[in-house]
Enzyme design. Structure first.
Site, PDB file in Angstrom:
ATOM      1  N   GLU A 194     -61.160  53.900 -79.687  1.00  0.00           N
ATOM      2  CA  GLU A 194     -62.411  54.642 -79.481  1.00  0.00           C
ATOM      3  C   GLU A 194     -63.629  53.741 -79.607  1.00  0.00           C
ATOM      4  OE1 GLU A 194     -59.791  57.519 -82.019  1.00  0.00           O
ATOM      5  OE2 GLU A 194     -59.967  55.352 -81.710  1.00  0.00           O
ATOM      6  N   CYS A 226     -60.458  59.015 -86.392  1.00  0.00           N
ATOM      7  CA  CYS A 226     -60.639  58.805 -87.826  1.00  0.00           C
ATOM      8  C   CYS A 226     -62.128  58.909 -88.160  1.00  0.00           C
ATOM      9  CB  CYS A 226     -60.102  57.420 -88.207  1.00  0.00           C
ATOM     10  SG  CYS A 226     -61.142  56.060 -87.612  1.00  0.00           S
TER      11      CYS A 226
END
Length: 151
Positions: free
Chosen positions: A56, A84
């Protein structure tokens, strides 16, 4: 017939599979803008030795470079695993417009499972979020990876 998001998730799954080749956890991400892929990355922590080299984060960096600025409010990230806290925070800070993920992460998910950083009223931006796109395929890839590591 697959939806645009399912097609994007298939691309993210291809990215995730590439991570296995260098021993990284198979997570892949693509960023869409106006229906077009502008970034596509996978985890590279083991490859680079960089603890921030999550799919990401790398995809956000590439998308910002493609767009020409850090505000990604007109972009959608499609990622195989619920982000996360680090990645969710980067999405908020990058003003990402939309997040779509596959499998949930009950141990560290920050888009609703353990935390909900992407939709926190305490932060200055909220990311529209949808989960469960091709969740079975996304989850199976992770299960296979960790089962192989235990053998």
């Amino acid at each position: 017939m697959q939806s645009e998001l399912e097609e994007a998730m298939e691309l993210a799954l291809d990215e995730a599979r590439a991570a296995v080749g260098h021993g990284d956890v198979p997570v892949g991400a693509v960023v869409l803008r106006e229906g077009r892929v502008i970034a596509s990355r996978h985890n590279e922590r083991e490859l680079t030795g960089d603890p921030t080299a999550h799919a990401e984060i790398l995809a956000l960096r590439d998308a910002a470079a493609e767009v020409g600025h850090w505000r990604l409010d007109d972009c959608t990230m499609v990622v195989t695993l619920e982000p996360c806290p680090m990645c969710a925070g980067a999405m908020v800070n990058g003003r990402l417009g939309r997040l779509v993920f596959g499998a949930t992460d009950p141990k560290a998910g920050a888009a609703g499972s353990c935390f909900d950083l992407v939709d926190s009223p305490l932060l200055n931006h909220r990311v529209q979020t949808a989960g469960g796109v091709l969740a079975g395929d996304c989850g199976a890839l992770l299960v296979e990876f960790f089962a192989a590591r235990r053998r």
